[in-house]
Motif scaffolding. Structure first.
Motif, short mmCIF file in Angstrom:
data_model
loop_
_atom_site.label_atom_id
_atom_site.label_comp_id
_atom_site.label_asym_id
_atom_site.label_seq_id
_atom_site.Cartn_x
_atom_site.Cartn_y
_atom_site.Cartn_z
N HIS A 210 -18.32 -13.58 -0.02
CA HIS A 210 -19.08 -13.01 -1.14
C HIS A 210 -18.14 -12.76 -2.32
O HIS A 210 -16.92 -12.67 -2.17
CB HIS A 210 -19.78 -11.71 -0.73
N GLU A 211 -18.75 -12.68 -3.48
CA GLU A 211 -18.01 -12.34 -4.69
C GLU A 211 -17.95 -10.82 -4.85
O GLU A 211 -18.80 -10.09 -4.32
CB GLU A 211 -18.69 -12.97 -5.91
N LYS A 212 -16.96 -10.35 -5.58
CA LYS A 212 -16.88 -8.93 -5.89
C LYS A 212 -18.13 -8.49 -6.64
O LYS A 212 -18.56 -9.14 -7.59
CB LYS A 212 -15.63 -8.67 -6.75
N GLY A 213 -18.75 -7.41 -6.18
CA GLY A 213 -19.94 -6.88 -6.82
C GLY A 213 -21.22 -7.59 -6.42
O GLY A 213 -22.29 -7.30 -6.98
N ALA A 214 -21.16 -8.49 -5.43
CA ALA A 214 -22.36 -9.22 -5.03
C ALA A 214 -23.42 -8.30 -4.44
O ALA A 214 -24.62 -8.57 -4.53
CB ALA A 214 -22.00 -10.31 -4.01
N PHE A 215 -22.99 -7.18 -3.85
CA PHE A 215 -23.90 -6.16 -3.34
C PHE A 215 -23.17 -4.83 -3.39
O PHE A 215 -21.98 -4.77 -3.74
CB PHE A 215 -24.43 -6.49 -1.94
N THR A 216 -23.83 -3.76 -3.02
CA THR A 216 -23.33 -2.40 -3.26
C THR A 216 -21.92 -2.17 -2.74
O THR A 216 -21.06 -1.62 -3.43
CB THR A 216 -24.29 -1.36 -2.62
N ASP A 217 -21.64 -2.60 -1.51
CA ASP A 217 -20.33 -2.31 -0.92
C ASP A 217 -19.32 -3.44 -1.12
O ASP A 217 -18.24 -3.41 -0.53
CB ASP A 217 -20.50 -2.06 0.59
N ALA A 218 -19.65 -4.43 -1.93
CA ALA A 218 -18.73 -5.56 -2.14
C ALA A 218 -17.71 -5.20 -3.21
O ALA A 218 -17.81 -5.61 -4.37
CB ALA A 218 -19.53 -6.81 -2.52
N LYS A 219 -16.71 -4.38 -2.85
CA LYS A 219 -15.72 -3.90 -3.81
C LYS A 219 -14.66 -4.94 -4.12
O LYS A 219 -13.91 -4.81 -5.08
CB LYS A 219 -15.08 -2.62 -3.30
#
Length: 456
Positions: A210-219
């Motif tokens: 996943h990319e950074k910021g793709a979902f809430t916890d994707a820091k």
């Protein structure tokens, strides 16, 4: 010193067979024994061997006759002859007949082990080859398993997608790791994930990144398991539990050889081999629209069906000994042993949890036994309360798994009754032959395995 090999020990003296087998096993070899030349030929057909050690003087077929048969049927198989009546003419005849060596009884332990190492080096077993890979991971004496491994060895060197089927606890990941280790991709990563163990969004992120910021916890960005296994193997365990929406995305990955991380607008190339596994009947799942047929054919280019432990009862004892040795090695303590009655109790058990259950029972036996010998009472206690559930609940399986096991056992019973005759089996089951063949294929059953196995 050569690496451990598979030795066939042939002697009509049971006490000497036991002594030599202990010495050879103590040196790291896997030993099969036979009491006669004829029994040795049968054992070779069932199990194979890297070296044969045989007595010279035996009833029915002596060592020289066995040597002659082996020189024709297995010309590259090294043979060491033993005798208590050694003479120079016999030694000359043996070596001229193709024997690697001729040793007089009582056999010196160091001389015997040195000759065996020489024999294994001659056959190439001492090198890092596929034989050592299979033996290092898979413990078996079962003809069923040996036939399966023959197929696995053929497919290991290719990039073909493989589906491993079998009940829970039969060792599907162990076989997948062996396939990877025996493949040209062995120096690259082997990455495993259980497709039924996490929610859909998290599973997609774990697989494809996943990319950074793709979902809430994707820091921060994550590359995913497919990209982390670049050049190697991705093992998708319990593929039958993968959600349908993810099945579509996995199919695209297999077709296009690229992944799109969650939250990304671009796809990235990947070079991996996919091995998948399931305990479910994917044929029935396809009929019930729970699994995509096009994905199935992508994953199951080759299907390897692992038998349940109850179908390979001859493996219970060597597996139990293997687990005892593993636990001892891990703890740095002396290896415990099972009493004869205890081993008999293990071998009688039905093992609904298969190899995983056997491993857990052995570990519990070791933990709760103070002495060197594990008793039958300890085994009975572990089998009675091992699962942590009471009485009848302990033996319960999931409905789909129980139904699949029943159907497979029913089909096997029919084939045994009819000695592999599909037409007769179909009539007994009140099904047409086409439908019956589909059932056999769905459960990976070969009717030829039951020729001549009548239960009457």
């Amino acid at each position: 010193m050569a690496r451990g090999g598979k030795i066939l020990l042939v002697d009509d003296d049971p006490s000497l067979r036991r002594l030599l087998a202990l010495r050879l096993e103590g040196a790291g070899h896997h030993v099969e024994t036979a009491e006669s030349g004829l029994a040795a030929l049968r054992a070779l057909d069932n199990y194979g061997a890297d070296c044969v050690i045989t007595d010279l003087r035996m009833d029915e077929m002596d060592g020289m006759a066995l040597l002659e048969r082996l020189s024709h049927a297995h010309p590259n198989l090294p043979v060491i002859l033993l005798t208590a009546h050694g003479t120079i003419p016999e030694a000359v005849a043996a070596t001229q007949g193709g024997a690697l060596d001729f040793l007089s009884k009582p056999v010196d332990k160091d001389v015997l082990l040195a000759r065996v190492d020489q024999a294994l080096e001659q056959t190439g077993v001492g090198s890092e080859d596929w034989q050592q890979i299979w033996r290092s991971r898979i413990v078996t004496r079962s003809p069923l398993m040996h036939r399966l491994l023959d197929e696995a060895k053929l497919v290991a060197a290719s990039d073909t997608s493989v589906l491993v089927t079998g009940e829970s606890g039969t060792g599907k990941e162990v076989l997948a790791r062996a396939l990877h280790d025996a493949s040209p991709r062995s120096r690259a990563p082997f990455v495993a994930i259980n497709c039924g163990a996490m929610p859909e969004q998290l599973l997609e992120s774990e697989l494809f990144g996943h990319e950074k910021g793709a979902f809430t916890d994707a820091k921060q960005a994550q590359q995913g398991l497919f990209r982390s296994a670049e050049g190697g193997t991705v093992f998708l365990d319990e593929i039958g539990d993968m959600p349908m929406t993810l099945q579509v995305k996995l199919l695209r990955v297999l077709q296009e050889r690229e992944v799109r991380p969650v939250g990304s607008a671009r796809s990235l190339p990947v070079n991996v081999r996919v091995i998948s596994a399931t305990h479910r009947d994917l044929g029935r799942a396809i009929e019930q629209q729970g699994f995509r047929e096009d994905l199935y054919y992508r994953l199951a280019v080759v299907t390897l069906a692992l038998p349940a432990l109850r179908e390979r009862p001859e493996d219970v004892a060597p597996l139990a000994r293997h687990f005892l040795e593993t636990i001892a090695s891990r703890s740095g303590r002396r290896t415990r042993v099972y009493s004869p009655d205890a081993m008999e109790a293990l071998c009688r058990h039905h093992w609904p949890g298969n190899i995983r259950q056997l491993s857990n029972v052995v570990e519990q036996n070791v933990a709760l036994t103070r002495g060197h010998v594990i008793s039958a009472q300890a085994v009975d206690k572990a089998l009675a309360g091992h699962s942590g559930r009471s009485d009848a609940a302990a033996a319960l399986q999931p409905l789909a798994e129980a139904r699949d096991a029943f159907v497979r056992d029913y089909l096997v019973q029919l084939l045994r009754i009819t000695e592999g005759n599909v037409a007769r089996s179909a009539r007994l089951a009140k099904r047409n032959r086409t439908e019956f063949y589909k059932l056999l294929g769905r459960h990976a059953i070969d009717p030829n395995d039951y020729k001549g196995q009548s239960e009457h």
